[in-house]
Design a protein around this motif. Structure first.
Motif, PDB file in Angstrom:
ATOM      1  N   VAL A 169       2.821  17.389  12.025  1.00 53.52           N
ATOM      2  CA  VAL A 169       2.498  16.569  10.859  1.00 53.52           C
ATOM      3  C   VAL A 169       3.813  16.031  10.298  1.00 53.52           C
ATOM      4  N   ASP A 170       3.804  14.760   9.949  1.00 54.55           N
ATOM      5  CA  ASP A 170       5.026  14.063   9.553  1.00 54.55           C
ATOM      6  C   ASP A 170       4.699  13.213   8.318  1.00 54.55           C
ATOM      7  N   ASP A 171       5.436  13.426   7.224  1.00 54.32           N
ATOM      8  CA  ASP A 171       5.159  12.626   6.021  1.00 54.32           C
ATOM      9  C   ASP A 171       6.188  11.516   5.833  1.00 54.32           C
ATOM     10  N   GLY A 172       6.961  11.257   6.893  1.00 54.47           N
ATOM     11  CA  GLY A 172       7.964  10.197   6.821  1.00 54.47           C
ATOM     12  C   GLY A 172       9.297  10.702   6.312  1.00 54.47           C
ATOM     13  N   ASN A 173       9.261  11.918   5.766  1.00 52.72           N
ATOM     14  CA  ASN A 173      10.466  12.538   5.236  1.00 52.72           C
ATOM     15  C   ASN A 173      10.767  13.824   5.988  1.00 52.72           C
ATOM     16  N   GLU A 174       9.708  14.603   6.211  1.00 52.08           N
ATOM     17  CA  GLU A 174       9.812  15.885   6.898  1.00 52.08           C
ATOM     18  C   GLU A 174       8.691  16.023   7.909  1.00 52.08           C
ATOM     19  N   LYS A 175       8.950  16.873   8.932  1.00 48.02           N
ATOM     20  CA  LYS A 175       7.922  17.161   9.934  1.00 48.02           C
ATOM     21  C   LYS A 175       7.665  18.657   9.941  1.00 48.02           C
ATOM     22  N   LYS A 176       6.442  19.037  10.275  1.00 44.58           N
ATOM     23  CA  LYS A 176       6.105  20.456  10.400  1.00 44.58           C
ATOM     24  C   LYS A 176       5.195  20.607  11.606  1.00 44.58           C
ATOM     25  N   GLU A 177       5.428  21.671  12.373  1.00 47.09           N
ATOM     26  CA  GLU A 177       4.609  21.902  13.578  1.00 47.09           C
ATOM     27  C   GLU A 177       3.728  23.122  13.370  1.00 47.09           C
ATOM     28  N   PHE A 178       2.461  22.980  13.697  1.00 51.53           N
ATOM     29  CA  PHE A 178       1.495  24.077  13.581  1.00 51.53           C
ATOM     30  C   PHE A 178       0.963  24.381  14.980  1.00 51.53           C
ATOM     31  N   HIS A 179       0.895  25.662  15.315  1.00 52.12           N
ATOM     32  CA  HIS A 179       0.332  26.074  16.598  1.00 52.12           C
ATOM     33  C   HIS A 179      -1.081  26.587  16.329  1.00 52.12           C
ATOM     34  N   LEU A 180      -2.071  25.929  16.900  1.00 49.67           N
ATOM     35  CA  LEU A 180      -3.466  26.364  16.708  1.00 49.67           C
ATOM     36  C   LEU A 180      -3.931  27.037  17.992  1.00 49.67           C
ATOM     37  N   ASN A 181      -4.424  28.256  17.866  1.00 49.82           N
ATOM     38  CA  ASN A 181      -4.837  28.984  19.070  1.00 49.82           C
ATOM     39  C   ASN A 181      -5.981  29.972  18.819  1.00 49.82           C
TER      40      ASN A 181
ATOM     41  N   MET B  64       0.844  -1.201   0.000  1.00 48.70           N
ATOM     42  CA  MET B  64       0.000   0.000   0.000  1.00 48.70           C
ATOM     43  C   MET B  64       0.883   1.257   0.000  1.00 48.70           C
ATOM     44  N   TYR B  65       0.568   2.150  -0.905  1.00 48.20           N
ATOM     45  CA  TYR B  65       1.278   3.423  -0.923  1.00 48.20           C
ATOM     46  C   TYR B  65       0.319   4.534  -0.498  1.00 48.20           C
ATOM     47  N   LEU B  66       0.720   5.348   0.495  1.00 47.08           N
ATOM     48  CA  LEU B  66      -0.138   6.452   0.944  1.00 47.08           C
ATOM     49  C   LEU B  66       0.343   7.772   0.348  1.00 47.08           C
ATOM     50  N   PRO B  67      -0.566   8.565  -0.244  1.00 49.03           N
ATOM     51  CA  PRO B  67      -0.177   9.816  -0.882  1.00 49.03           C
ATOM     52  C   PRO B  67       0.029  10.933   0.137  1.00 49.03           C
ATOM     53  N   ASN B  68       0.411  12.092  -0.381  1.00 50.38           N
ATOM     54  CA  ASN B  68       0.484  13.375   0.346  1.00 50.38           C
ATOM     55  C   ASN B  68       1.776  13.569   1.154  1.00 50.38           C
ATOM     56  N   THR B  69       2.192  14.838   1.188  1.00 52.89           N
ATOM     57  CA  THR B  69       3.361  15.243   1.984  1.00 52.89           C
ATOM     58  C   THR B  69       2.914  16.396   2.888  1.00 52.89           C
ATOM     59  N   ILE B  70       3.813  16.845   3.746  1.00 53.14           N
ATOM     60  CA  ILE B  70       3.440  17.950   4.649  1.00 53.14           C
ATOM     61  C   ILE B  70       3.048  19.200   3.863  1.00 53.14           C
ATOM     62  N   ASN B  71       3.486  19.308   2.609  1.00 50.96           N
ATOM     63  CA  ASN B  71       3.106  20.487   1.812  1.00 50.96           C
ATOM     64  C   ASN B  71       1.633  20.476   1.419  1.00 50.96           C
ATOM     65  N   ASP B  72       0.969  19.335   1.583  1.00 48.11           N
ATOM     66  CA  ASP B  72      -0.470  19.254   1.305  1.00 48.11           C
ATOM     67  C   ASP B  72      -1.303  19.615   2.534  1.00 48.11           C
ATOM     68  N   THR B  73      -0.635  19.889   3.640  1.00 45.69           N
ATOM     69  CA  THR B  73      -1.308  20.313   4.874  1.00 45.69           C
ATOM     70  C   THR B  73      -1.368  21.836   4.882  1.00 45.69           C
ATOM     71  N   THR B  74      -2.563  22.404   5.062  1.00 46.94           N
ATOM     72  CA  THR B  74      -2.653  23.866   4.978  1.00 46.94           C
ATOM     73  C   THR B  74      -3.514  24.439   6.095  1.00 46.94           C
ATOM     74  N   LEU B  75      -3.107  25.629   6.542  1.00 49.68           N
ATOM     75  CA  LEU B  75      -3.947  26.397   7.459  1.00 49.68           C
ATOM     76  C   LEU B  75      -5.011  27.093   6.623  1.00 49.68           C
ATOM     77  N   ILE B  76      -6.252  26.989   7.047  1.00 49.14           N
ATOM     78  CA  ILE B  76      -7.358  27.581   6.297  1.00 49.14           C
ATOM     79  C   ILE B  76      -8.077  28.591   7.190  1.00 49.14           C
ATOM     80  N   ASP B  77      -8.165  29.838   6.711  1.00 51.24           N
ATOM     81  CA  ASP B  77      -8.914  30.871   7.435  1.00 51.24           C
ATOM     82  C   ASP B  77     -10.401  30.664   7.222  1.00 51.24           C
ATOM     83  N   LEU B  78     -11.159  30.815   8.275  1.00 58.65           N
ATOM     84  CA  LEU B  78     -12.620  30.701   8.197  1.00 58.65           C
ATOM     85  C   LEU B  78     -13.236  32.097   8.256  1.00 58.65           C
TER      86      LEU B  78
END
Ligand code: TYD
Length: 139
Positions: free
Chosen positions: A76-88, A1-15
């Motif tokens: 968020v971790d895509d197995g290659n890179e990690k990115k940290e988001f602060h939600l507040n 099984m191959y899972l798609p997506n990287t941390i670059n597909d993770t986005t902060l979205i303004d509401l």
């Protein structure tokens, strides 16, 4: 099984934020503000100091996480890179598509994490073993 997506597909979205002397109002609509249909909503609350939630990936589930109250970090971790988001703030959230490892930590007192999910709950959709997750990203 191959899972798609990287941390670059993770986005902060303004509401939307409707400011008013009586207090502010925000909302989220499926397929409008977030790119999926909402099948389930769950929330994480009363998290004792220092506790960590998550620590898994989903094969199919896309999600959108909002700090309705308080604050926490999402790693968020895509197995290659990690990115940290602060939600507040309750007027934006983090969109995490399927196929990414994620962990929630550093919860403030009285924080409330609301998660909108594209799927019904299904334990079979989880990958809870990190070495197993890494294999799905390297095929
Ligand atoms: P889990 O998703 O592992 O929590 P977290 O990622 O926040 O650490 O879920 C914890 C438990 O709750 C697990 O036994 C599955 C169950 N659960 C449901 O029954 N329905 C749900 O919608 C969710 C999100 C979890």
């Amino acid at each position: 099984m191959y899972l798609p997506n990287t941390i670059n597909d993770t986005t902060l979205i303004d509401l939307p934020k409707i400011e008013d002397d009586r207090g502010n109002l925000s909302f989220v609509e499926e397929n409008q503000h977030i790119p999926f249909k909402i099948e389930r909503t769950y929330w994480i609350y009363d998290v004792p100091g220092g506790q960590v939630r998550g620590g898994h990936a989903f094969k199919e589930q896309d999600e959108f996480i909002v700090a309705i109250s308080g604050s926490f970090n999402v790693i968020v971790d895509d197995g290659n890179e990690k990115k940290e988001f602060h939600l507040n703030r309750s007027y934006y959230g983090l969109y995490i598509p399927k196929g990414l490892w994620r962990q929630l930590e550093n919860f403030s007192t009285n924080s409330l994490a609301v998660v909108l999910s594209s799927t019904l709950f299904d334990e079979k959709d989880y990958i809870r073993d990190y070495p197993e997750y890494l294999k799905t990203k390297r095929q």
